[in-house]
Design an enzyme around this catalytic site. Structure first.
Site, PDB file in Angstrom:
ATOM      1  N   GLU A   4     -10.116   2.542   4.665  1.00 59.52           N
ATOM      2  CA  GLU A   4      -9.763   3.882   3.948  1.00 59.52           C
ATOM      3  C   GLU A   4     -11.059   4.473   3.476  1.00 59.52           C
ATOM      4  O   GLU A   4     -11.321   5.706   3.771  1.00 59.52           O
ATOM      5  CB  GLU A   4      -8.785   3.427   2.893  1.00 59.52           C
ATOM      6  CG  GLU A   4      -8.499   4.523   2.120  1.00 59.52           C
ATOM      7  CD  GLU A   4      -7.544   4.130   0.785  1.00 59.52           C
ATOM      8  OE1 GLU A   4      -6.689   3.311   0.970  1.00 59.52           O
ATOM      9  OE2 GLU A   4      -7.789   4.434  -0.367  1.00 59.52           O
ATOM     10  N   HIS A  57      -7.666  -3.021   5.269  1.00 57.61           N
ATOM     11  CA  HIS A  57      -6.840  -1.533   5.422  1.00 57.61           C
ATOM     12  C   HIS A  57      -7.819  -0.849   4.004  1.00 57.61           C
ATOM     13  O   HIS A  57      -8.245   0.568   4.416  1.00 57.61           O
ATOM     14  CB  HIS A  57      -5.595  -1.442   4.811  1.00 57.61           C
ATOM     15  CG  HIS A  57      -4.965  -0.454   4.238  1.00 57.61           C
ATOM     16  ND1 HIS A  57      -5.171  -0.112   2.876  1.00 57.61           N
ATOM     17  CD2 HIS A  57      -4.145   0.453   4.629  1.00 57.61           C
ATOM     18  CE1 HIS A  57      -4.616   1.294   2.724  1.00 57.61           C
ATOM     19  NE2 HIS A  57      -3.995   1.517   3.944  1.00 57.61           N
ATOM     20  N   ASN A  58      -8.077  -1.309   2.981  1.00 60.99           N
ATOM     21  CA  ASN A  58      -8.696  -0.567   1.998  1.00 60.99           C
ATOM     22  C   ASN A  58     -10.242  -0.167   2.446  1.00 60.99           C
ATOM     23  O   ASN A  58     -10.707   1.074   2.119  1.00 60.99           O
ATOM     24  CB  ASN A  58      -8.833  -1.355   0.604  1.00 60.99           C
ATOM     25  CG  ASN A  58      -7.471  -1.058  -0.180  1.00 60.99           C
ATOM     26  OD1 ASN A  58      -6.446  -0.734   0.328  1.00 60.99           O
ATOM     27  ND2 ASN A  58      -7.394  -1.857  -1.215  1.00 60.99           N
ATOM     28  N   LYS A  82      -4.926  -6.351   3.824  1.00 57.84           N
ATOM     29  CA  LYS A  82      -4.627  -5.153   3.015  1.00 57.84           C
ATOM     30  C   LYS A  82      -6.265  -4.854   2.314  1.00 57.84           C
ATOM     31  O   LYS A  82      -6.359  -3.735   2.295  1.00 57.84           O
ATOM     32  CB  LYS A  82      -3.892  -5.584   1.786  1.00 57.84           C
ATOM     33  CG  LYS A  82      -4.238  -4.736   0.539  1.00 57.84           C
ATOM     34  CD  LYS A  82      -3.498  -3.483   0.595  1.00 57.84           C
ATOM     35  CE  LYS A  82      -3.546  -2.375  -0.294  1.00 57.84           C
ATOM     36  NZ  LYS A  82      -3.866  -2.512  -1.653  1.00 57.84           N
ATOM     37  N   SER A 141       0.735  -1.261   0.057  1.00 58.26           N
ATOM     38  CA  SER A 141       0.130   0.002   0.081  1.00 58.26           C
ATOM     39  C   SER A 141       0.783   1.048   0.243  1.00 58.26           C
ATOM     40  O   SER A 141       2.043   1.278   0.432  1.00 58.26           O
ATOM     41  CB  SER A 141      -1.097  -0.018   1.342  1.00 58.26           C
ATOM     42  OG  SER A 141      -1.604   1.213   1.030  1.00 58.26           O
TER      43      SER A 141
END
Ligand code: 2AM
Length: 530
Positions: free
Chosen positions: A238, A234-235, A231, A176
């Site tokens: 976000e 994480h997105n 990941k 990332s």
């Protein structure tokens, strides 16, 4: 595993020459890290086996990761499906570096020290499988393939298992930070075959973003597809962070009637508080940005949000594993609603909201309320994200490194923030922490914000401002802290119309059915769970 045959002739092997093109200030000290402590030296290795690692996929992320590794003293061999891009890369971006290029997979493999380390940075999906299938016959037991692309975590788990059976160590790593991160310090989230970690740790931690006193934003995440799962979460987070900032902006703009430069200043101030983060920082910059005509650019941008689907994947996983990750779900739906632009334009002519009365309270105090509402909601979002990670660990039998995950997101990536350091501290205090909200620091932080949070939501609701993430976060908090919820009524309704049975508080685990109407049967339906 077939052993590698005699090294093929490599007349076309290319190498950049001369000094590093863009020397990294960290480079000299990191060059000492070049020797991998876990690396097994093969005394019979071909004399030409000089590359520490190979990278396949020369799109901008791949090129930048190669240059980053080069800056840290590693010799990288570059390869790409469209082979001409290898020469282009060596002649341009990689000119003057130690990067070497290969024109076939065989040639690439022959350049590598053992165990061979190969990173794939190609389009997610069949391209990854195609390269794996081509590489396997060229590799030996103990060699390592790392997928740094945007693969779906289930594909990574499958590939781990398939390659384990063939003696190859497979790692799926979230990467990332975009192009800039890849070049100067990404957040790296590797998971999969743990035996690979000692062989890639030095390279990964050298090139990763650093925080605090040089702690790398990269650590081992966990088994199988854990790296890509993390990941994905994480997105999703976000998406949530971005929507929360949008709701704060909406309230400032439409309740307080603030101008753009004034809002920019507020975000700049907020960036000196607990909210200190990349997204708050860029929001301040965006708000004050003026177009070539001297007018603010932001209000000219069409209010219809795009999405590539990674937030949606997180929400789908949350539904699949039954975890109330409501804030990310609402953030995804908020983008969906925003994209119904034409419909909203029509509806705005037809549907009445409450009468807008100008805000008559204390503006400064309300701004502080909004800041606290944003902070509290953000805590809920991360608590929910970690709940999803915990449940995935349970589903798949993974042992996840929660504190390490917080540190991986602390720098290098879009959600980087000081706040993630606090989450790391919470997991350091208690690695078994069941929920972030139960950590003393976060419990007190939410309690300290809650009056403001409730005030903002009541005001916004009265005035008719949509705040899907602020409100869902508060509903979650109120739901989570209630010993008794009205789900007893749901159970009664289900048993009434479908004989689905219920448990008594006094007898958990014992499922009974009541004949509610006197004329239904006494037979219960077979129990099922979603
Ligand atoms: P290319 O340059 O040959 O198109 C990002 O798209 C990277 O993934 C590029 O390096 C691209 O290679 C590679 N890529 C995309 N689809 C691919 C496929 N089906 N097989 C192999 N590589 C692919």
């Amino acid at each position: 595993m077939g052993a590698l045959g005699p090294a093929p002739p490599r007349p076309r092997l290319r190498r950049g020459s001369g000094a590093h093109r863009r020397p990294n200030p960290q480079s000299p000290e990191n060059r000492r890290e070049r020797r991998d402590p876990g690396e097994q030296r093969d005394p019979n290795a071909a004399a030409m086996a000089e590359a520490d690692i190979a990278l396949i996929g020369l799109a901008v992320m791949g090129q930048n990761l190669i240059l980053n590794m080069n800056d840290h003293g590693f010799v990288v061999c570059a390869f790409n499906r469209t082979v001409s891009k290898v020469d282009d890369f060596l002649a341009n971006e990689a000119k003057g570096t130690k990067v070497i290029g290969a024109h076939s997979l065989e040639e690439m493999v022959s350049t590598l020290k053992k165990p061979r380390r190969i990173i794939l940075l190609v389009k997610a999906g069949s391209a990854v499988d195609d390269f794996i299938n081509k590489l396997v016959p060229l590799l030996e037991t103990g060699d390592i393939i790392i997928d740094g692309g945007n693969s779906e975590y289930r594909d990574t788990t499958r590939r781990c298992k398939e390659l384990q059976a063939k003696g190859i160590l497979f790692v799926g790593s979230g990467v990332s930070g975009g192009e800039e991160g890849a070049r100067y310090g990404p957040s790296l989230m590797p998971g999969g075959a743990k035996e690979a970690w000692p062989h890639i740790k030095t390279i990964f931690q050298s090139i990763a973003a650093k925080v605090g006193s040089g702690e790398p934003c990269c650590d081992w995440v966990g088994e199988e597809g854990a790296g890509h799962f993390v990941k994905m979460v994480h997105n999703g987070i976000e998406y949530g962070d971005m929507q929360l900032i949008c709701e704060a902006y909406h309230l400032m703009k439409d309740v307080l009637g603030m101008e753009h430069d004034e809002m920019a200043k507020v975000f700049q101030e907020w960036n000196k508080t607990e909210l200190d983060s990349f997204l708050i920082e860029i929001t301040a910059n965006i708000l004050k940005f003026k177009d070539s005509d001297g007018k603010y650019l932001l209000p000219k941008i069409r209010d219809s949000a795009g999405q590539k689907g990674t937030g949606k994947w997180t929400a789908i996983s949350a539904l699949e594993y039954g975890v109330p990750v409501t804030l990310i779900g609402e953030a995804v739906f908020a983008r969906c609603l925003s994209s119904l632009k034409e419909e909203r334009v029509q509806a705005s002519q037809l549907l009445e909201g409450p009468k807008m009365t100008p805000f008559s309270g204390n503006k400064k105090a309300f701004l502080e309320d909004i800041r606290k509402a944003l902070y509290a909601s953000k805590i809920i979002s991360y608590a929910q994200g970690f709940m999803l990670l915990r449940q995935a660990a349970k589903e798949f039998g993974w042992t996840l490194n929660y504190g390490g995950i917080a540190l991986m997101w602390r720098g290098g990536c879009i959600i980087r923030s000081v706040f993630l350091g606090k989450i790391k501290d919470a997991f350091d205090r208690n690695p078994e922490l069941q929920n972030l909200l139960l950590d003393d620091f976060f419990k007190k932080a939410v309690e300290n914000c809650q009056e403001s949070w409730r005030r903002v939501i009541s005001t916004g609701v009265q005035i008719g401002i949509p705040m899907p993430c602020f409100t869902t976060a508060l509903s979650f908090y109120d739901g989570y802290r209630h010993e008794i919820l009205p789900a007893n009524l749901i159970q009664a309704q289900r048993d009434y119309f479908g004989a689905h049975t219920y448990e008594l508080l006094s007898k958990p685990g014992v499922f009974i059915h009541t004949n509610w109407t006197g004329h239904g049967g006494n037979v219960s339906s077979s129990a099922y769970n979603v």
